[in-house]
Design a protein around this motif. Structure first.
Motif, PDB file in Angstrom:
ATOM      1  N   THR A 164       0.853  -1.196   0.000  1.00  0.00           N
ATOM      2  CA  THR A 164       0.000   0.000   0.000  1.00  0.00           C
ATOM      3  C   THR A 164       0.882   1.238   0.000  1.00  0.00           C
ATOM      4  O   THR A 164       1.819   1.332   0.807  1.00  0.00           O
ATOM      5  CB  THR A 164      -0.893   0.025   1.260  1.00  0.00           C
ATOM      6  OG1 THR A 164      -1.643  -1.200   1.299  1.00  0.00           O
ATOM      7  CG2 THR A 164      -1.856   1.200   1.230  1.00  0.00           C
ATOM      8  N   THR A 165       0.597   2.148  -0.921  1.00  0.00           N
ATOM      9  CA  THR A 165       1.352   3.395  -0.937  1.00  0.00           C
ATOM     10  C   THR A 165       0.396   4.563  -0.762  1.00  0.00           C
ATOM     11  O   THR A 165      -0.790   4.449  -1.077  1.00  0.00           O
ATOM     12  CB  THR A 165       2.123   3.581  -2.267  1.00  0.00           C
ATOM     13  OG1 THR A 165       1.206   3.427  -3.347  1.00  0.00           O
ATOM     14  CG2 THR A 165       3.260   2.590  -2.407  1.00  0.00           C
ATOM     15  N   GLU A 166       0.947   5.633  -0.262  1.00  0.00           N
ATOM     16  CA  GLU A 166       0.125   6.830  -0.068  1.00  0.00           C
ATOM     17  C   GLU A 166       0.621   7.912  -1.016  1.00  0.00           C
ATOM     18  O   GLU A 166       1.828   8.140  -1.120  1.00  0.00           O
ATOM     19  CB  GLU A 166       0.254   7.303   1.389  1.00  0.00           C
ATOM     20  CG  GLU A 166      -0.666   8.453   1.713  1.00  0.00           C
ATOM     21  CD  GLU A 166      -0.465   8.951   3.148  1.00  0.00           C
ATOM     22  OE1 GLU A 166       0.298   8.327   3.920  1.00  0.00           O
ATOM     23  OE2 GLU A 166      -1.060   9.985   3.475  1.00  0.00           O
ATOM     24  N   ILE A 167      -0.297   8.537  -1.714  1.00  0.00           N
ATOM     25  CA  ILE A 167       0.068   9.651  -2.593  1.00  0.00           C
ATOM     26  C   ILE A 167      -0.389  10.925  -1.915  1.00  0.00           C
ATOM     27  O   ILE A 167      -1.575  11.101  -1.639  1.00  0.00           O
ATOM     28  CB  ILE A 167      -0.600   9.504  -3.979  1.00  0.00           C
ATOM     29  CG1 ILE A 167      -0.137   8.219  -4.651  1.00  0.00           C
ATOM     30  CG2 ILE A 167      -0.290  10.715  -4.851  1.00  0.00           C
ATOM     31  CD1 ILE A 167      -0.893   7.869  -5.915  1.00  0.00           C
ATOM     32  N   ARG A 168       0.575  11.798  -1.642  1.00  0.00           N
ATOM     33  CA  ARG A 168       0.237  13.046  -0.938  1.00  0.00           C
ATOM     34  C   ARG A 168       0.198  14.212  -1.901  1.00  0.00           C
ATOM     35  O   ARG A 168       1.008  14.293  -2.817  1.00  0.00           O
ATOM     36  CB  ARG A 168       1.279  13.322   0.160  1.00  0.00           C
ATOM     37  CG  ARG A 168       1.283  12.270   1.247  1.00  0.00           C
ATOM     38  CD  ARG A 168       2.359  12.550   2.263  1.00  0.00           C
ATOM     39  NE  ARG A 168       2.097  13.749   3.038  1.00  0.00           N
ATOM     40  CZ  ARG A 168       3.008  14.682   3.273  1.00  0.00           C
ATOM     41  NH1 ARG A 168       4.215  14.578   2.800  1.00  0.00           N
ATOM     42  NH2 ARG A 168       2.699  15.730   4.010  1.00  0.00           N
TER      43      ARG A 168
END
Ligand code: THU
Length: 159
Positions: free
Chosen positions: A3-7
């Protein structure tokens, strides 16, 4: 599974006076051009002002049509004019404003998905991030590139 987070980063200003002089000027142009929008069906008047790398400012507003899908948003009216007439000049900044009954909208106006896609194309084309200024009564948002407005976008790199 990973899981990656895009900010995304959004700068918010309470008042137009907090912007740089160049940004204030561009936003004033966007506000002014809302008055010439052709929007008899929605009554929603949008204005877009684009600062090009050559220093020229291009303005556009929404152009509606009785056959609704034939109309076009302010952002693409301005962007396509800019790309058509100054094909060698990158788009540095776009300021977008909108008014209902002659009054600036409360929340900052957000460009539609098609306009985001068109702006992303121009950003990739000129390899220059486009700064976006979104106008509203409650705040003015500034984003430093289309990746913040359209993450995970489709582009020529995917073809
Ligand atoms: N519209 C724009 O011009 N830009 C936007 O960012 C949102 C929507 C126009 C299209 C239509 O003429 C009217 O606003 C109502 O959707």
């Amino acid at each position: 599974m990973k899981t990656t987070e895009i900010r995304i980063i959004v700068h918010e200003y309470q008042n137009i006076d907090e912007l740089t002089e160049n940004d204030q000027n561009l936003l004033h142009e966007a506000r002014r051009i809302t008055e010439f929008a052709y929007a008899p069906y929605s009554g929603f008047h949008v204005g877009a002002a684009i600062l090009l790398g050559n220093g020229i400012i291009i303005k556009g507003n929404n152009q509606e049509n009785s056959a609704y899908p034939s109309g076009l948003c302010a952002e693409r009216v301005a962007l396509f004019y800019a790309n058509a007439n100054y094909p060698d000049s990158e788009v540095k900044t776009i300021a977008i404003s909108a008014a209902k009954n002659g009054v600036l909208v409360n929340e900052p106006v957000k460009p539609c998905g098609s306009c985001r896609q068109a702006l992303a194309e121009t950003e990739v084309r000129f390899e220059t991030p486009i700064r976006i200024i979104l106008d509203g009564q409650t705040s003015i948002m500034v984003l430093n590139g289309m990746k913040s407005l359209l993450p995970l976008s489709f582009s020529k790199k995917d073809l």
